[in-house]
Scaffold this motif. Structure first.
Motif, short mmCIF file in Angstrom:
data_model
loop_
_atom_site.label_atom_id
_atom_site.label_comp_id
_atom_site.label_asym_id
_atom_site.label_seq_id
_atom_site.Cartn_x
_atom_site.Cartn_y
_atom_site.Cartn_z
N GLU A 14 0.81 -1.22 0.00
CA GLU A 14 0.00 0.00 0.00
C GLU A 14 0.84 1.27 0.00
O GLU A 14 0.32 2.36 -0.16
CB GLU A 14 -0.94 0.01 1.21
N GLU A 15 2.14 1.13 0.19
CA GLU A 15 3.02 2.30 0.20
C GLU A 15 3.05 2.94 -1.19
O GLU A 15 2.98 2.26 -2.21
CB GLU A 15 4.44 1.87 0.59
N HIS A 16 3.15 4.25 -1.22
CA HIS A 16 3.31 4.94 -2.50
C HIS A 16 4.00 6.27 -2.26
O HIS A 16 3.92 6.84 -1.17
CB HIS A 16 1.96 5.17 -3.19
N GLN A 17 4.68 6.74 -3.29
CA GLN A 17 5.30 8.05 -3.20
C GLN A 17 4.21 9.12 -3.31
O GLN A 17 3.11 8.86 -3.81
CB GLN A 17 6.33 8.21 -4.31
N ALA A 18 4.52 10.31 -2.84
CA ALA A 18 3.51 11.38 -2.81
C ALA A 18 2.90 11.59 -4.20
O ALA A 18 3.60 11.80 -5.18
CB ALA A 18 4.16 12.68 -2.33
N GLY A 19 1.58 11.51 -4.27
CA GLY A 19 0.89 11.73 -5.53
C GLY A 19 0.90 10.54 -6.46
O GLY A 19 0.30 10.58 -7.53
N GLY A 20 1.56 9.47 -6.10
CA GLY A 20 1.68 8.32 -6.98
C GLY A 20 0.72 7.21 -6.60
O GLY A 20 -0.04 7.29 -5.64
N GLU A 21 0.75 6.12 -7.40
CA GLU A 21 -0.09 4.98 -7.12
C GLU A 21 0.54 4.09 -6.06
O GLU A 21 1.74 4.15 -5.82
CB GLU A 21 -0.30 4.16 -8.41
N GLN A 22 -0.29 3.28 -5.45
CA GLN A 22 0.23 2.31 -4.49
C GLN A 22 1.18 1.35 -5.19
O GLN A 22 1.06 1.08 -6.38
CB GLN A 22 -0.92 1.52 -3.86
N PHE A 23 2.12 0.84 -4.40
CA PHE A 23 3.09 -0.09 -4.97
C PHE A 23 2.39 -1.32 -5.56
O PHE A 23 2.70 -1.75 -6.66
CB PHE A 23 4.10 -0.52 -3.89
N GLY A 24 1.46 -1.88 -4.83
CA GLY A 24 0.60 -2.92 -5.39
C GLY A 24 1.17 -4.32 -5.34
O GLY A 24 2.38 -4.54 -5.33
N GLU A 25 0.25 -5.29 -5.36
CA GLU A 25 0.65 -6.69 -5.26
C GLU A 25 1.31 -7.21 -6.53
O GLU A 25 2.17 -8.08 -6.48
CB GLU A 25 -0.56 -7.56 -4.91
N GLU A 26 0.90 -6.67 -7.69
CA GLU A 26 1.51 -7.14 -8.94
C GLU A 26 2.99 -6.82 -8.97
O GLU A 26 3.81 -7.63 -9.42
CB GLU A 26 0.80 -6.50 -10.15
N GLN A 27 3.34 -5.62 -8.51
CA GLN A 27 4.77 -5.29 -8.46
C GLN A 27 5.49 -6.15 -7.42
O GLN A 27 6.64 -6.54 -7.62
CB GLN A 27 4.96 -3.80 -8.12
N LEU A 28 4.81 -6.46 -6.31
CA LEU A 28 5.40 -7.35 -5.31
C LEU A 28 5.72 -8.70 -5.94
O LEU A 28 6.81 -9.25 -5.74
CB LEU A 28 4.45 -7.53 -4.13
N ILE A 29 4.78 -9.24 -6.72
CA ILE A 29 5.01 -10.53 -7.38
C ILE A 29 6.16 -10.43 -8.38
O ILE A 29 7.02 -11.32 -8.45
CB ILE A 29 3.72 -11.01 -8.06
N GLU A 30 6.19 -9.35 -9.13
CA GLU A 30 7.27 -9.16 -10.11
C GLU A 30 8.64 -9.14 -9.43
O GLU A 30 9.58 -9.80 -9.88
CB GLU A 30 7.04 -7.86 -10.88
N PHE A 31 8.75 -8.40 -8.34
CA PHE A 31 10.02 -8.32 -7.64
C PHE A 31 10.36 -9.64 -6.95
O PHE A 31 11.52 -10.04 -6.90
CB PHE A 31 9.99 -7.18 -6.62
N THR A 32 9.34 -10.32 -6.44
CA THR A 32 9.58 -11.61 -5.81
C THR A 32 10.16 -12.59 -6.81
O THR A 32 11.12 -13.32 -6.52
CB THR A 32 8.28 -12.17 -5.21
N ASN A 33 9.59 -12.63 -8.02
CA ASN A 33 10.11 -13.53 -9.06
C ASN A 33 11.55 -13.20 -9.40
O ASN A 33 12.39 -14.08 -9.57
CB ASN A 33 9.24 -13.43 -10.31
N ARG A 34 11.85 -11.90 -9.48
CA ARG A 34 13.20 -11.49 -9.84
C ARG A 34 14.20 -11.86 -8.75
O ARG A 34 15.27 -12.42 -9.03
CB ARG A 34 13.22 -9.97 -10.06
N VAL A 35 13.85 -11.59 -7.49
CA VAL A 35 14.77 -11.85 -6.39
C VAL A 35 14.91 -13.35 -6.13
O VAL A 35 16.00 -13.85 -5.86
CB VAL A 35 14.30 -11.12 -5.12
N ALA A 36 13.79 -14.09 -6.21
CA ALA A 36 13.82 -15.52 -5.91
C ALA A 36 14.70 -16.27 -6.90
O ALA A 36 15.28 -17.31 -6.56
CB ALA A 36 12.41 -16.09 -5.92
N ARG A 37 14.80 -15.77 -8.13
CA ARG A 37 15.66 -16.42 -9.12
C ARG A 37 17.14 -16.18 -8.84
O ARG A 37 17.99 -17.02 -9.11
CB ARG A 37 15.33 -15.91 -10.53
N ASP A 38 17.45 -15.00 -8.32
CA ASP A 38 18.85 -14.59 -8.18
C ASP A 38 19.46 -14.90 -6.83
O ASP A 38 20.69 -14.83 -6.67
CB ASP A 38 18.98 -13.08 -8.44
#
Length: 412
Positions: free
Chosen positions: A342-366
């Motif tokens: 739910e975190e977001h920069q001022a005026g921006g959109e929430q970070f969101g679960e889709e981005q969480l999944i994207e980053f999880t896939n990237r980190v889990a591989r490496d």
């Protein structure tokens, strides 16, 4: 009785060798030793095998650095980054790193208390053989055990690990937490809390009782001392019912009453409670208004562990339905609090679960080990959010491996 043979006695050598004497001194004196004398005694023991320039490095609360413990006869330098240093490599991989220098070897040994990672012990020897490696590995284990034991009644190790001012709520939460990581052959658990020095309402807990791993993650409403107080009551109620061997739905009901009676109907705690049979991979869980965990398989998120959810703890919801899933060996379950998405920069959109999944896939591989994945994921997500963490953001990952640990109870 007459005619019966006396049990045969196996003749063994019980004489005390050099290594036993060295480690035995530490064990014999550990019971009465003040915390500040650990360093000079360890330095003395290291010197007996030709070692010098001893440093003891402890993980800081943000899990970014290994910071030197000050003490008599210790070499105190700058903190070393966990991600890019020899000490960090030894710490993350739980293995000794040897770095040849001009006519000597600099050794970096992980400090492990059971399966919890404490930091690293660093020293220099002119040369290293297998006897040195074995002895120093065991010495590092004893040092880690002593640090954990003495930490219960001194502030010295806490002060060394703290790199910034910590608010009272965070002080309470850190004192409530179990070790940030646990590893046994069948399962591994690792977690991280952000912001480390200002966390208030987030917490997690776990216990391995026989073949059952019990896990809970909570998020108490609010961001100040009141949230930490609620989290304390929630975790205390969880531990009470868990230790009474109640089922997950009853755990929820007891926690719900505890929060409601203590704080009234306008306060709540979201919660997720799990039980994992580490022999079979049978996972059970209940959800009380908490984000659904993610299932990671072969380095990628493959599913959300959706389940019927009841009201948050404190709102008097119906008895929750217990959900079930059979895990496959190597599966990982990622639990997180809503502050992560739910975190977001001022005026921006929430970070969101889709981005969480994207980053999880990237980190889990490496990144391989669960501990490294948790750290890397938390830090990467915080960086992506612009370094902003206005709400608590907590991650906990469980990896199920199966098998058994009976071989550890058998002497070779």
């Amino acid at each position: 009785m007459e005619g019966e043979r006396e049990p045969s006695k196996i003749e063994v050598d019980r004489s005390e060798g050099f290594g036993e004497r060295l480690l035995g001194v530490l064990l014999d004196r550990a019971h009465e030793m003040p915390p500040q004398l650990i360093a000079p005694l360890v330095a003395e023991e290291v010197a007996r095998i030709g070692g010098r320039d001893l440093s003891i490095l402890l993980q800081d609360y943000e899990q970014m650095l290994l910071v030197p413990l000050p003490g008599r006869r210790l070499t105190v330098g700058d903190p070393e980054p966990i991600e890019d240093s020899y000490a960090g490599t030894a710490f993350l991989n739980r293995t000794t790193v040897e770095v040849p220098q001009d006519g000597s070897v600099r050794m970096y040994l992980p400090l492990l208390d059971g399966s919890a990672q404490i930091g690293a012990m660093v020293l220099t020897l002119d040369s290293v053989d297998e006897n040195d490696r074995r002895l120093l590995g065991r010495l590092a284990g004893l040092v880690a055990d002593m640090i954990v034991t003495k930490d219960a009644y001194t502030d010295e190790f806490f002060q060394a690990r703290r790199r910034a001012p910590m608010n009272v709520a965070a002080e309470i939460q850190w004192s409530l937490l179990p070790p940030l990581s646990m590893t046994v052959p069948q399962v591994e658990v690792a977690g991280i809390l952000e912001p480390a020095y200002d966390v208030a309402g987030d917490s997690f807990d776990y216990a391995l009782n026989g073949d059952i791993l019990h896990v809970a993650m909570i998020d108490a409403m609010g961001h100040a001392l009141g949230a930490a107080t609620m989290a304390t009551v929630a975790i205390g109620a969880y531990r009470h019912t868990r230790r009474a061997n109640t089922d997950l739905s009853q755990v929820y009901e007891f926690m719900d009453r505890a929060i409601n009676e203590q704080f009234g109907p306008d306060h709540f705690v979201t919660a997720q409670m799990m039980c994992l049979n580490i022999s079979t991979g049978h996972l059970q869980w209940v959800n009380a208004g908490h984000p659904a965990p993610l299932l990671i398989r072969d380095g990628a998120v493959v599913d959300r562990l959706e389940s019927p959810t009841t009201l948050p703890v404190g709102f008097g919801g119906e008895r929750p339905q217990v959900s079930e899933r059979m895990l496959e060996r190597g599966d990982r379950v990622l639990c997180f609090t809503d502050g992560l998405v739910e975190e977001h920069q001022a005026g921006g959109e929430q970070f969101g679960e889709e981005q969480l999944i994207e980053f999880t896939n990237r980190v889990a591989r490496d990144h391989g080990p669960v501990r490294a994945v948790v750290r890397a994921l938390s830090h990467a997500l915080k960086l992506e959010r612009g370094g902003i963490t206005t709400d608590d953001a907590t991650i906990l990952i469980i990896e199920w491996r199966g098998g058994d640990a009976d071989h550890l109870a058998v002497l070779d």
